[in-house]
Scaffold this active site. Structure first.
Site, PDB file in Angstrom:
ATOM      1  N   SER A   1       6.956  11.475 -16.195  1.00 53.94           N
ATOM      2  CA  SER A   1       7.460  10.483 -15.253  1.00 53.94           C
ATOM      3  C   SER A   1       7.153   9.078 -15.744  1.00 53.94           C
ATOM      4  O   SER A   1       6.161   8.847 -16.457  1.00 53.94           O
ATOM      5  CB  SER A   1       6.762  10.716 -13.907  1.00 53.94           C
ATOM      6  OG  SER A   1       6.883   9.589 -13.078  1.00 53.94           O
TER       7      SER A   1
ATOM      8  N   TYR B   1      -1.617  12.734  -8.758  1.00 56.16           N
ATOM      9  CA  TYR B   1      -0.318  13.186  -9.279  1.00 56.16           C
ATOM     10  C   TYR B   1      -0.008  12.490 -10.607  1.00 56.16           C
ATOM     11  O   TYR B   1       0.304  13.138 -11.615  1.00 56.16           O
ATOM     12  CB  TYR B   1       0.806  12.906  -8.257  1.00 56.16           C
ATOM     13  CG  TYR B   1       2.175  12.878  -8.893  1.00 56.16           C
ATOM     14  CD1 TYR B   1       2.811  14.053  -9.256  1.00 56.16           C
ATOM     15  CD2 TYR B   1       2.809  11.664  -9.187  1.00 56.16           C
ATOM     16  CE1 TYR B   1       4.052  14.032  -9.882  1.00 56.16           C
ATOM     17  CE2 TYR B   1       4.034  11.627  -9.812  1.00 56.16           C
ATOM     18  CZ  TYR B   1       4.661  12.809 -10.157  1.00 56.16           C
ATOM     19  OH  TYR B   1       5.879  12.771 -10.783  1.00 56.16           O
TER      20      TYR B   1
ATOM     21  N   LYS C   1       0.253  13.927 -14.777  1.00 58.82           N
ATOM     22  CA  LYS C   1       1.330  13.732 -15.773  1.00 58.82           C
ATOM     23  C   LYS C   1       0.736  13.223 -17.089  1.00 58.82           C
ATOM     24  O   LYS C   1       1.126  13.661 -18.167  1.00 58.82           O
ATOM     25  CB  LYS C   1       2.388  12.754 -15.234  1.00 58.82           C
ATOM     26  CG  LYS C   1       3.232  13.331 -14.105  1.00 58.82           C
ATOM     27  CD  LYS C   1       4.062  14.532 -14.555  1.00 58.82           C
ATOM     28  CE  LYS C   1       4.706  15.276 -13.413  1.00 58.82           C
ATOM     29  NZ  LYS C   1       5.265  16.575 -13.760  1.00 58.82           N
TER      30      LYS C   1
HETATM   31  C1  UD1 Z   1       7.452   8.225  -6.919  1.00 55.33           C
HETATM   32  C2  UD1 Z   1       6.412   8.234  -8.001  1.00 55.33           C
HETATM   33  C3  UD1 Z   1       6.999   8.875  -9.234  1.00 55.33           C
HETATM   34  C4  UD1 Z   1       7.482  10.257  -8.895  1.00 55.33           C
HETATM   35  C5  UD1 Z   1       8.520  10.179  -7.815  1.00 55.33           C
HETATM   36  C6  UD1 Z   1       8.968  11.583  -7.441  1.00 55.33           C
HETATM   37  C7  UD1 Z   1       4.764   6.466  -8.193  1.00 55.33           C
HETATM   38  C8  UD1 Z   1       4.517   5.027  -8.421  1.00 55.33           C
HETATM   39  N1  UD1 Z   1       6.019   6.869  -8.283  1.00 55.33           N
HETATM   40  O1  UD1 Z   1       8.446   7.310  -7.338  1.00 55.33           O
HETATM   41  O2  UD1 Z   1       6.030   8.968 -10.222  1.00 55.33           O
HETATM   42  O3  UD1 Z   1       7.998  10.863 -10.051  1.00 55.33           O
HETATM   43  O4  UD1 Z   1       7.958   9.503  -6.686  1.00 55.33           O
HETATM   44  O5  UD1 Z   1       8.423  12.062  -6.315  1.00 55.33           O
HETATM   45  O6  UD1 Z   1       3.874   7.188  -7.944  1.00 55.33           O
HETATM   46  N2  UD1 Z   1      10.881   3.355  -0.290  1.00 55.33           N
HETATM   47  C9  UD1 Z   1      11.056   2.747   0.942  1.00 55.33           C
HETATM   48  N3  UD1 Z   1      11.084   3.556   2.051  1.00 55.33           N
HETATM   49  C10 UD1 Z   1      10.945   4.905   1.994  1.00 55.33           C
HETATM   50  C11 UD1 Z   1      10.763   5.515   0.734  1.00 55.33           C
HETATM   51  C12 UD1 Z   1      10.729   4.717  -0.396  1.00 55.33           C
HETATM   52  O7  UD1 Z   1      11.182   1.527   1.043  1.00 55.33           O
HETATM   53  O8  UD1 Z   1      10.959   5.556   3.038  1.00 55.33           O
HETATM   54  C13 UD1 Z   1      10.864   2.526  -1.501  1.00 55.33           C
HETATM   55  C14 UD1 Z   1       9.563   2.586  -2.270  1.00 55.33           C
HETATM   56  O9  UD1 Z   1       8.673   1.606  -1.830  1.00 55.33           O
HETATM   57  C15 UD1 Z   1      10.063   2.345  -3.694  1.00 55.33           C
HETATM   58  C16 UD1 Z   1      11.467   2.931  -3.729  1.00 55.33           C
HETATM   59  O10 UD1 Z   1      11.856   3.042  -2.359  1.00 55.33           O
HETATM   60  O11 UD1 Z   1      10.163   0.987  -3.929  1.00 55.33           O
HETATM   61  C17 UD1 Z   1      11.520   4.296  -4.375  1.00 55.33           C
HETATM   62  O12 UD1 Z   1      10.539   5.116  -3.783  1.00 55.33           O
HETATM   63  P1  UD1 Z   1      10.448   6.700  -4.057  1.00 55.33           P
HETATM   64  O13 UD1 Z   1      11.785   7.313  -3.922  1.00 55.33           O
HETATM   65  O14 UD1 Z   1       9.347   7.234  -3.213  1.00 55.33           O
HETATM   66  O15 UD1 Z   1      10.073   6.787  -5.595  1.00 55.33           O
HETATM   67  P2  UD1 Z   1       8.880   6.103  -6.414  1.00 55.33           P
HETATM   68  O16 UD1 Z   1       7.768   5.705  -5.562  1.00 55.33           O
HETATM   69  O17 UD1 Z   1       9.491   5.066  -7.283  1.00 55.33           O
END
Ligand code: UD1
Length: 366
Positions: free
Chosen positions: A143, A168, A172
């Site tokens: 990742s 997590y 990785k």
């Molecule tokens: C996370 C993990 C990544 C992992 C992936 C799969 C980290 C930093 N990243 O990615 O390693 O492979 O999950 O599970 O640990 N967001 C919102 N509202 C929500 C959900 C998300 O605003 O309800 C925003 C988050 O703040 C982020 C973006 O959407 O900026 C993407 O979030 P998400 O889909 O959870 O992925 P990552 O955090 O990037």
């Protein structure tokens, strides 16, 4: 020549059986899309999965798309003895694509040992069993989390890894190191480590897609469930980041594009195309999009509203990260092709199909 035709030609020339590939975690989100691409490319696929975060019905979706039911057994990859028995029963597996792992960042903080056992022990088992069963190559799901907040964007494979912010993320990094040390110690094994950015979307047929258990942690399933009325409101985690609109930026990659990179990688291992025994590739689009941009695009292309509110930042979130995918583009000859518009359409099509199915079955998501 397209991979599909290449494999068909290979089989014709050598009059051999289709190459056998083991996909651990093959009923999961990325796993199932990869199984489809592998089968369509002519590989014979064997799945092991303990169904801890997936549903057995995924197999029907795979069969509907490809016309072929892959071999499946409900096995936990941390169980060495059962895995050994499985590999003895299905002789001739030539490569493993190892997806099976736990992936919820928050849960990993609460249950670190579960994560170290599931993610690290299962990898060690695969590597040991590769030697026992003379399996040549392993493709590993890593990742972009290993980069943390990179100093330079877009981030390429030479960027240093940063201290992991969660168990997590740490698994990785540890798994990457275990593979590297193992490959260096043996000239018989080869590996390709793929560092995924943010996989989203579903197969265009909507027969398979992302199906998280319970309340989704990731952005897109939360967006689609909110648009569908299953969730009341999406929380946008922070709009005070140092980005143009204040929300976090990620590199969202279509899951089918991502799946195709696995087919190319497995092919590369089997054909000994590289002189290196271990290679690492970033799999992303090269384009960063903010949470607000994703929301606006989702609403526009699907003509639905996603009620949302701004809430404080989520702990552990990285401000911005997107890939430099040039190395994968040049060396693998792979590139992310789908537009984010089509990808977000596919995510919504899948959500609507799920709801229709659940309505027919008289159940609901909660
Ligand atoms: C996370 C993990 C990544 C992992 C992936 C799969 C980290 C930093 N990243 O990615 O390693 O492979 O999950 O599970 O640990 N967001 C919102 N509202 C929500 C959900 C998300 O605003 O309800 C925003 C988050 O703040 C982020 C973006 O959407 O900026 C993407 O979030 P998400 O889909 O959870 O992925 P990552 O955090 O990037």
């Amino acid at each position: 020549m397209e991979i599909k035709n290449k494999i068909k030609q290979l089989l014709k020339d050598k009059k051999t059986a289709a190459p056998r590939i083991l996909v651990t975690g093959g009923t999961g989100y990325i796993g199932s899309h990869t199984v489809v691409e592998l089968q369509q490319a002519g590989f014979e696929v064997f799945i092991v999965d303990n169904l801890s975060n997936s549903n057995i019905e995924v197999l029907n979706g795979i069969e509907k798309i490809t016309g072929k039911m892959p071999v499946f057994e409900n096995i936990d990859c941390t169980d060495y003895v059962t895995m050994d028995r499985f590999l003895s029963k299905h002789e001739g597996i030539q490569a493993i694509i190892h997806f099976a792992a736990s992936k919820a960042v928050g849960e990993s903080v609460e249950k670190p040992l579960l994560y170290y056992r599931n993610n690290v022990v299962s990898l060690i088992n695969q590597l040991e069993l590769m030697k026992v069963h003379k399996i040549k190559g392993i493709v590993f799901s890593s990742s972009c989390t290993v980069y943390g907040q990179p100093d330079v964007l877009p981030v390429d494979e030479t960027a240093p890894r940063k201290t992991a912010l969660s168990p997590y993320g740490n698994t990785k990094q540890i798994c990457e190191d275990i593979i590297t040390d193992t490959i260096r110690s043996s000239s018989e094994l080869k590996s390709i480590i793929l560092r995924y950015f943010n996989p989203i979307g579903a197969h265009p047929s909507a027969e398979i897609g992302e199906l998280p258990n319970g309340v989704p942690n990731n952005l897109i399933p939360f967006v689609t469930q909110t648009a569908a009325g299953i969730r009341e409101m999406l929380s946008v985690f922070g709009d005070d980041y140092n980005t143009p609109d204040g929300t976090c930026i990620r590199d969202y990659i279509n899951v089918v594009d991502l799946a195709k990179a696995h087919v190319i990688s497995v092919q590369r291992l089997l054909e000994d195309k590289s002189s290196e025994n271990i290679e690492i590739f970033n799999l992303g689009t090269g384009r960063g999009l903010s949470v607000k941009e994703i929301l606006t695009t989702f609403e526009k292309v699907n003509k639905v509203k996603v009620p949302h509110k701004i809430v404080p930042r989520r702990e552990g979130d990285i401000e911005q990260v997107w890939a430099n995918p040039t190395y994968a583009n040049n060396v693998l000859g792979w590139e992310a092709k789908e537009t984010v518009e089509d990808t977000l359409k596919s995510a919504w099509k899948w959500q609507k199909k799920l709801m229709k199915k659940q309505k027919n079955e008289g159940s609901c998501l909660s």
